[in-house]
Write an enzyme that holds these catalytic residues in place. Structure first.
Site, short mmCIF file in Angstrom:
data_model
loop_
_atom_site.label_atom_id
_atom_site.label_comp_id
_atom_site.label_asym_id
_atom_site.label_seq_id
_atom_site.Cartn_x
_atom_site.Cartn_y
_atom_site.Cartn_z
N ASN A 111 3.55 -3.34 -7.37
CA ASN A 111 3.73 -3.67 -5.96
C ASN A 111 4.97 -4.55 -5.85
O ASN A 111 4.92 -5.73 -6.18
CB ASN A 111 2.49 -4.40 -5.44
CG ASN A 111 2.67 -4.85 -3.99
OD1 ASN A 111 3.60 -4.43 -3.31
ND2 ASN A 111 1.78 -5.72 -3.52
N LYS A 121 6.49 -5.46 -3.20
CA LYS A 121 6.50 -6.27 -1.97
C LYS A 121 7.88 -6.17 -1.30
O LYS A 121 8.50 -5.12 -1.33
CB LYS A 121 6.12 -7.72 -2.29
CG LYS A 121 4.85 -7.82 -3.11
CD LYS A 121 4.30 -9.20 -3.18
CE LYS A 121 3.11 -9.23 -4.11
NZ LYS A 121 2.34 -10.45 -4.02
N HIS A 151 -3.79 -5.15 1.73
CA HIS A 151 -3.37 -6.22 0.82
C HIS A 151 -3.59 -7.56 1.52
O HIS A 151 -3.40 -7.68 2.73
CB HIS A 151 -1.89 -6.03 0.45
CG HIS A 151 -1.44 -6.93 -0.66
ND1 HIS A 151 -1.18 -8.27 -0.48
CD2 HIS A 151 -1.25 -6.69 -1.98
CE1 HIS A 151 -0.84 -8.81 -1.63
NE2 HIS A 151 -0.88 -7.87 -2.57
N GLU A 168 -1.86 -10.09 1.78
CA GLU A 168 -0.71 -10.57 2.56
C GLU A 168 -0.65 -9.87 3.91
O GLU A 168 -0.25 -10.46 4.91
CB GLU A 168 0.58 -10.36 1.74
CG GLU A 168 0.69 -11.37 0.62
CD GLU A 168 1.43 -10.88 -0.61
OE1 GLU A 168 2.19 -9.91 -0.52
OE2 GLU A 168 1.24 -11.50 -1.69
N GLU A 174 -8.50 -8.17 -5.83
CA GLU A 174 -7.47 -9.20 -6.01
C GLU A 174 -7.95 -10.51 -5.37
O GLU A 174 -7.82 -10.68 -4.14
CB GLU A 174 -6.18 -8.79 -5.32
CG GLU A 174 -5.62 -7.46 -5.74
CD GLU A 174 -4.15 -7.35 -5.37
OE1 GLU A 174 -3.33 -7.31 -6.28
OE2 GLU A 174 -3.84 -7.34 -4.17
N GLY A 194 0.05 -14.26 -7.18
CA GLY A 194 1.34 -14.98 -7.22
C GLY A 194 1.24 -16.44 -7.61
O GLY A 194 2.21 -17.18 -7.46
N SER A 206 -1.81 -12.25 -10.62
CA SER A 206 -1.13 -12.93 -11.74
C SER A 206 -1.38 -12.26 -13.08
O SER A 206 -1.46 -12.95 -14.10
CB SER A 206 -1.55 -14.41 -11.79
OG SER A 206 -1.13 -15.07 -10.62
#
Ligand code: PEP
Length: 253
Positions: free
Chosen positions: A9, A11, A97, A99, A169, A175, A209
């Site tokens: 991904n 992003k 996701h 985000e 996730e 991250g 991560s």
């Protein structure tokens, strides 16, 4: 027998030129390629066509998008639809996701509409779910995640569920460098498989991560079929190393 899958991904990273360069570097040394392990790259929309071109003729890496709208076309400024992604050669689309949920107001209901549209157009949805740090600390990871999965697949039949992908996730692990314990992640995934017979053999990825030195411990778990990889997928050499590590363990697990 479930196949292994690693999804990059990217992003909002990489211009078209940078995306081409990374794919070329990845394809230059194919020592990571293994027949029983699938790899996909989800670049930004702007680089999809260029990455498709770089991958053309190479069955080893599939193309994915990072989100899409649930409609086919219409007055939705800035949005992209499933048929547009299919035309570019996308096989996968990441939906829900964290985000997208946190920063762009994507609700479970919206994710459900997108899942149905992706499946109707022959795309494989990679449905991302995960609990917040507060929910994690309160011991509510399983209930939060199973509720997100139920809502995402509301009204979807068993056949379509089975050909989807789920990415677990934990939000606090994305991250941050703080990956979840592989065994704890596996327990959440086992709970996902118990939701519906259609999800019993669904591919489930871990995300958060994950690195070349940690992927092996994840795929060694019975319910973990691969990874959704952000930061460690941006550099071709580091992503190739991660893929190799996933395979080594896959073969010995
Ligand atoms: C992600 O974006 O889905 C992700 C898991 O990112 P990272 O690997 O950087 O934590």
């Amino acid at each position: 027998m479930r196949r292994r899958l690693l999804v990059a991904n990217w992003k909002m990273h990489k211009t078209v030129a940078q995306a081409r360069e990374t794919v070329r570097a990845l394809l230059a040394d194919r020592s990571w390629a293994q027949p029983e392990l699938d790899v996909a790259i989800a670049p930004p929309f702007t680089a999809l066509a260029a990455v498709a071109e770089e991958l053309r003729g190479d069955g080893g890496i599939a193309l994915g998008a990072q989100t899409m709208h649930w409609g086919e076309f219409g007055a939705f400024t800035g949005e992209i639809s499933a048929p547009m992604l299919v035309e570019l050669g996308c096989r996968y689309v990441i939906l829900g996701h964290s985000e997208r949920r946190r920063l762009f107001g994507e609700t479970d209901e919206i994710v459900n509409l997108k899942v149905k549209s992706a499946l109707a157009h022959g795309l494989i949805p990679i449905v991302a779910v995960g609990e917040s740090l507060d929910e994690h600390k309160a011991g509510r990871a399983k209930s939060r995640v199973t509720s997100q999965v139920r809502n995402a697949f509301e009204g979807v039949d068993e056949f379509d569920m089975a050909r989807s992908v789920i990415a677990y996730e934990p939000i606090w692990a994305i991250g941050t460098g703080l990956a979840e314990d592989p065994h704890a992640a596996d327990e959440v995934m086992a709970a996902i498989r118990d939701i519906d017979p259609g999800l019993r053999e669904v591919q489930i990825l871990y995300g958060g991560s994950v690195k070349a030195n940690s992927i092996a411990a994840f795929v060694a778990q019975p319910n973990i079929d691969g990874g959704l990889v952000g930061g460690a997928s941006l550099d071709a050499a580091s992503f190739a190393e991660l893929i190799r590590a996933a395979h080594t363990k896959a073969a010995t697990a």
